[in-house]
Structures are given as structure tokens and as C-alpha cells.
Enzyme design. Structure first.
Site, PDB file in Angstrom:
ATOM      1  N   ARG B  10      53.394  17.910  88.968  1.00 40.86           N
ATOM      2  CA  ARG B  10      54.521  18.053  89.335  1.00 40.86           C
ATOM      3  C   ARG B  10      54.947  19.074  88.107  1.00 40.86           C
ATOM      4  NH1 ARG B  10      56.019  14.223  83.783  1.00 40.86           N
ATOM      5  NH2 ARG B  10      54.558  14.170  82.676  1.00 40.86           N
ATOM      6  N   GLU B  58      69.524   6.755  94.374  1.00 43.37           N
ATOM      7  CA  GLU B  58      68.247   7.615  95.541  1.00 43.37           C
ATOM      8  C   GLU B  58      68.215   6.917  97.132  1.00 43.37           C
ATOM      9  OE1 GLU B  58      66.800   5.168  93.328  1.00 43.37           O
ATOM     10  OE2 GLU B  58      66.143   6.097  91.475  1.00 43.37           O
ATOM     11  N   PHE B  83      60.651   4.921  94.562  1.00 42.82           N
ATOM     12  CA  PHE B  83      61.642   5.695  95.307  1.00 42.82           C
ATOM     13  C   PHE B  83      62.108   6.719  95.851  1.00 42.82           C
ATOM     14  CE2 PHE B  83      61.323   5.209  89.877  1.00 42.82           C
ATOM     15  CZ  PHE B  83      61.749   3.804  90.076  1.00 42.82           C
ATOM     16  N   HIS B 109      55.153  11.506  90.523  1.00 41.87           N
ATOM     17  CA  HIS B 109      54.441   9.977  89.815  1.00 41.87           C
ATOM     18  C   HIS B 109      53.509   9.088  90.987  1.00 41.87           C
ATOM     19  CE1 HIS B 109      56.373  11.840  86.416  1.00 41.87           C
ATOM     20  NE2 HIS B 109      56.246  10.735  85.602  1.00 41.87           N
ATOM     21  N   ASP B 117      53.149   2.909  82.204  1.00 40.37           N
ATOM     22  CA  ASP B 117      54.601   2.581  82.475  1.00 40.37           C
ATOM     23  C   ASP B 117      54.066   0.997  83.801  1.00 40.37           C
ATOM     24  OD1 ASP B 117      56.685   3.559  81.851  1.00 40.37           O
ATOM     25  OD2 ASP B 117      56.711   4.590  83.469  1.00 40.37           O
ATOM     26  N   ARG B 167      51.050  12.139  87.689  1.00 36.72           N
ATOM     27  CA  ARG B 167      51.574  12.650  86.700  1.00 36.72           C
ATOM     28  C   ARG B 167      50.870  13.518  85.129  1.00 36.72           C
ATOM     29  NH1 ARG B 167      51.098   9.176  81.986  1.00 36.72           N
ATOM     30  NH2 ARG B 167      53.093   9.596  79.974  1.00 36.72           N
TER      31      ARG B 167
END
Lengths: 282, 313
Positions: B10, B58, B83, B109, B117, B167
């Protein structure tokens, strides 16, 4: 506008309505009700309001139109054909195998269609992207999006409206065809969206109501949009219309949302439109 | 590989956008309130007028990107894979994919290495969702060098592209002379007993597994398949021909991803035994990236164990 201009628009609207009947009759399916309610605004946009060139449908600096309520493709196609983007004779091929006139607007195949739509709620976002793009590029381009009053139950409409106000897209004109009927019944009963004006105002738009089946009212409403340039606010034009407008047996009937006229009904509808034309030509 | 430099792809995405942004004025970036996480803030700092935060919306972002592209701009729409591919699937399908618009989707991610998460944010379905859209290009880089080149390749091609970035920091094993090409895979370790076809962060794990197994006398070819669609079918078939057995590895459900893409090619063109490593019809959960890779058998030791089992050794 002059009386003569108004009469020309009214005559063009008759031709657009004839095309709607011819296309859906030829397809044996499709959505005449919401195409007819919006026939006058389709006509106003393509015959008076928008900077377009039928000979150069992809002209980079043209105004853009997004039919967010994409199922009313017969109305858009008929307006485009009558404006010279493609032959009116092709309208009966609507929805047929091999036809470029797909059941919902397809920008890849239909000259003059600026965005492929059909899945409700998405067109307004695409229109906002176009308006934002015009701003980024410093182009004097107006973008018009036509939504249905049933469609605005989609949450994405409000995401797009919030985005448009946040980015001060005063070159975006959000038009809602408030014909009051959707597939399952009256919009007020299926999912009440009232008060529409307060909702759009709360989301940051300048809001104007107009009779969507009256050209003087349409001219005044789009005049408000032009007056809003420089205000930093998108305009929401809420059009009170009659679903099925111009064909007596379809007017105000929810059953004509997504049903094609049979041969007899087609003949009657075309006769009524011919009479309307004759009355105008007197 | 302990002393190897590690960078999250990323970060590479953000850096590449900034670099490309300096070269191309038509490049614009959209984000959905995650610019600090997707690293598009790197671009944002350099080109604030060409970075549009869309807020936490999104679906709208994807269709705004579609509209921007029709004006001649090249939008990179950025958010978490969950998303981008999940929430906004139908927007991507109907308003980007169907008209084949020139929109680039930077999905960060991806996979279980999202870590702490937990499952709600660990998208292990995106390859499947994006692969099935006609005309969509689906890419996943193995390291920083490849990721940066991938962003450039995506900009340079016409049409929609989905890129999955990670990530967690991952080892950089390419040198700057490496050239990524859409539709091409790459043999990163030669071997003859079995070929491992991996993508993303699991390529490093597969290389580690090859080293572990070499000590046991098992010769493992490792293929980095960053181009999931179009897949490098010739390299898949060649690897099957030369090694006889294929193991696929991905941070993804075993359904619909790289593994099934490879199986699809081989079942039609050269039936070959295949073992798919990935998530087997389960969701992930909270943990560090390293712990989760180990738990799901996708780190070096886990991939080695999977290969041993497949070979009956």
C-alpha cells in the site's frame, strides 16, 4: 420562449411520444409509463437546453445527460433519434437480439448516450463525476441527470447529492421525475420520499418545483439552474408529471410502468398522438 | 530472508501515484476517508487539487470515478479491498465494467494480513468477485518494486483494472531492473518436483518454502503470478508440463481466486494434479499478520507442509 418555439417543442414532444410507443410496441416489452411522463423534459433537454451536436455525439465539450432512471430508455432513445443521433426507423428494434438499442441505455452502442445506466441509484453519481471532471478540466460543461421518484429511495442518490454539494457542483442539474407511481404502486405507499424539496435542500441543493409537462415551466426551471451558476450549489429540479402522459389509457395507471401496448392499444395511442399533432398544427 | 528490506505494497501504491501524478496531469485519485491507510495521502500532499475525498461512501466513489473517466481523466479509486470489491461490487460491475471505462481501482488491505481488525476487514473474496466481471484486469503484486510498476502499467493500459495491495510490510525481492507486464507471470525459483504458483505476499512465503524443502531434497519451482487476470496461461501449462504437480497459494478463499483460475486452465488444456492453499471456506479473525499466515498455512513453514502432504512426503 416564443409561441412558435413552444409549438415546435410541443410537436417534437409528440414525435418523441410516438417513438416511445413505436419502440415499446416493437419490443413487446419495456417501460412506456415513465418514458411518457418524462417525454417533455427529454424534448426540452435535447431540443432546447443542451449544447450537443448529433453529428458529433462524442464532442468533448458537449453537455452531458445521464438517464439515472435507465429503464425509461425508450424516452431517451426516441429523443435522440428524433434529434438526429440515429434513424427513427431503428426504434422498433428496441430490445431485439442484435439491436444496438439495448433494453437499458448502453453508451458503448447507442450514439448520444453519455453513460450506461439501468441499475437504479448509480447514474447520479456518474453525473456528479462528470460535473467534477468538467470543473477539474476547466470546461464549461453542464451535466444533467434524470432520476425517478421511486429511484431516490436508493441510498446512493443521497451519497451523490452530498458529494455534489460538497464539491460545489453548480454545473450539475439533478432532475427528478415525480410521477408518483412506481412498480409496486404509488410512491407515497411503497416508500414515501416526501418531502422531496426539503430533503434536497437539506443536502445542499437549490431546489425548484416545476410542472414537468409544461414547456414554459420547464424553461423557468432550467433558467433557475443557469442562474445558479457561480453559486457553488447543485440545482435540483423536481418535476411534477403525469405517468403515461399523452396516451389516455396509460395516464396515471401504475400498470403501464413496464408493459408494452398491444396492436390495438398501439393504434389507439398513435391515433391520439396524431390528433394532438393536428390540434397543434391548426 | 531476515535482513531483507520490507515495505507494505500500500506504501508502494501511494508512492507510485505521486510519481505518476507528476508525469500525468490527467491522473486523479479518489479515496473514501481512508487516505492515511490506503496511502493515497502521499499523492494528496503533492497534488491536493487532484485528490478527491468522497467520504465514507464507496458506492458513490466508484461511479464518480466512472463519470470522471468519461471526461478523459484517469481516476484511481482507492479504499480497502472489502469495500472496493465487496461493498461496491455492483457499481464496479455495472458502471465501470459494463461500459469498460478507464477506471483503476486501488484496493488496499486485501487478505488476512490485514490482521488485528479481524474478519470484517479481511477481504478474501475480491479476486473471485473481480475476476468474473468481463474485461476486468485483476492484479496483485508480490513486493514494492512490482507494486510500483503495476500502478504504472495500470495507468498505461486502457480499461478497468483492479489492483490488490497489502497492509503488512512484505520482503522486497525484486531489484529495480525488474519489469512487470500485465498477463505475464515470473519464475522466481527454479525447480522440477512441483511448481508453486503464488500471488501477493504469499510469493515470499513460497520462496521460503522452496528453500526449506530444498534441504530435504524436494525441488520446488516458484512462480509469482501477479497477473491473476489475464492469467499467464502459457507459464501455468509449462510449469505443469515440467513439474507434473501444481500448488497454488493465495491469501484468498480457495473459491474463485488464483487457485481456481489455474485449475480452470489446466483442467481444459493439461489435466494436472493441483492442491489449492488458501482459506478453506472459513473467515479469518484477529491476530497479527504473521500469526494468521502461520495459522492458515500460508507462511513458509505452512506452504512447505502443504507441499509435503501433497507429495506424500
Amino acid at each position: 420562449m416564443t409561441d412558435r418555439e413552444k409549438k415546435e417543442l410541443q410537436l417534437a414532444a409528440v414525435r418523441v411520444r410516438e417513438g416511445i410507443l413505436t419502440a415499446t410496441h416493437g419490443a413487446k416489452c419495456g417501460h412506456p409509463g415513465g418514458s411518457l411522463s418524462a417525454a417533455d423534459v427529454f424534448t426540452y433537454l435535447y431540443f432546447k437546453e443542451m449544447r450537443i451536436d448529433p453529428k458529433n455525439p462524442r464532442w468533448a465539450d458537449r453537455d452531458r445527460f445521464v438517464l439515472s432512471k435507465g429503464h425509461t430508455a425508450p424516452g431517451l432513445y426516441s429523443a435522440l433519434a428524433n434529434r438526429g443521433f440515429f434513424p427513427v426507423e431503428d426504434l422498433p428494434t428496441l430490445r431485439h437480439l442484435g439491436s444496438y438499442l439495448q433494453g437499458h441505455p448502453n453508451m458503448s452502442t447507442v450514439p448520444g448516450v453519455d453513460m450506461s445506466t439501468g441499475s437504479l441509484g448509480q447514474g447520479l453519481s456518474a453525473a456528479a463525476g462528470m460535473a467534477k471532471g468538467a470543473k477539474v478540466l476547466g470546461k464549461d460543461v453542464n451535466v444533467y441527470a434524470l432520476c425517478g421518484d421511486g429511484e431516490i429511495a436508493e441510498g446512493q442518490i443521497w451519497e451523490a447529492t452530498m458529494f455534489s454539494a460538497h464539491y460545489k457542483l453548480d454545473n450539475l442539474c439533478i432532475i427528478v421525475d415525480v410521477n408518483g407511481l412506481q412498480i409496486d404502486g404509488p410512491t407515497a405507499q411503497v416508500m414515501n420520499s416526501a418531502p422531496l424539496d426539503e430533503k434536497f435542500a437539506a443536502f445542499g441543493c437549490d431546489v425548484v418545483w416545476a410542472d414537468g409537462n409544461d414547456f414554459d415551466a420547464l424553461e423557468a426551471a432550467f433558467g433557475c439552474f443557469h442562474a445558479n451558476h457561480g453559486s457553488g450549489k447543485p440545482t435540483a429540479i423536481l418535476l411534477k408529471t403525469l405517468k403515461g402522459k399523452g396516451v389516455s389509457y396509460m395516464e396515471g395507471q401504475v400498470g403501464w410502468h413496464g408493459k408494452a401496448p398491444n396492436d390495438e392499444e398501439y393504434a389507439q395511442g398513435m391515433a391520439e398522438l396524431a390528433a394532438a399533432r393536428a390540434a397543434l398544427e391548426v | 530472508m531476515a535482513d531483507v528490506k520490507k515495505i507494505a505494497t500500500r506504501e508502494s501504491y501511494g508512492n507510485a501515484l505521486k510519481e505518476l501524478g507528476a508525469e500525468h496531469e490527467d491522473l486523479v485519485v479518489l479515496d473514501a476517508d481512508l487516505a492515511n491507510a490506503t496511502k493515497t495521502n502521499t499523492f494528496q500532499k503533492a497534488f491536493p487539487d487532484r485528490h478527491f475525498d468522497c467520504g465514507i461512501a464507496e458506492a458513490n466513489m466508484m461511479d464518480v470515478a466512472a463519470g470522471l473517466s468519461t471526461m478523459g481523466l484517469v481516476p484511481f479509486a482507492s479504499t480497502f479491498a472489502m469495500f472496493a470489491a465487496g461493498r461496491a461490487f455492483e457499481q464496479v460491475r455495472n458502471t465501470i465494467g459494463y461500459p469498460h471505462l478507464n477506471v483503476k481501482i486501488g484496493a488496499t488491505h486485501g487478505g488476512i494480513t490485514v490482521g488485528e481488525d479481524g474478519a470484517s476487514h479481511q477481504c478474501c473474496e475480491d479476486f473471485a468477485l473481480m475476476r468474473v466481471i468481463p474485461g476486468m484486469t485483476v492484479l496483485c503484486p508480490a513486493d514494492d518494486v512490482e507494486a510500483r510498476q503495476m500502478v504504472r502499467a495500470a495507468y498505461e493500459m486502457q480499461g478497468p483494472v483492479y489492483m490488490r495491495f497489502g497492509r503488512a510490510a512484505t520482503p522486497v525481492f525484486h531489484d529495480e531492473s525488474y519489469k512487470f507486464v500485465i498477463g505475464k507471470g515470473e519464475v522466481v525459483a527454479e525447480g522440477s518436483d512441483v511448481a508453486v504458483i503464488a500471488t501477493g505476499v504469499t510469493v515470499s512465503g513460497a520462496m521460503e518454502a522452496a528453500e526449506l524443502l530444498a534441504a530435504e531434497g524436494i525441488s520446488v519451482r516458484v512462480v509469482n503470478m501477479a497477473s491473476i487476470k489475464p492469467l499467464d496461461e502459457a507459464l501455468v501449462i509449462e510449469s505443469a508440463k515440467e513439474c507434473g504437480r501444481i500448488v497454488t497459494v493465495e491469501e484468498h478463499e480457495i473459491f474463485g481466486g488464483l487457485g481456481e483460475a489455474v485449475c480452470g486452465v489446466l483442467s481444459e488444456k493439461l489435466p494436472t494434479p493441483v492442491k489449492r492453499l488458501g482459506l478453506h471456506d472459513v473467515f479469518g479473525h484477529s491476530g497479527t499478520a504473521g500469526e494468521l499466515l502461520a495459522e492458515f498455512g500460508l507462511d513458509g513453514a505452512g506452504i512447505a507442509a502443504g507441499i509435503r502432504e501433497f507429495l506424500g512426503k
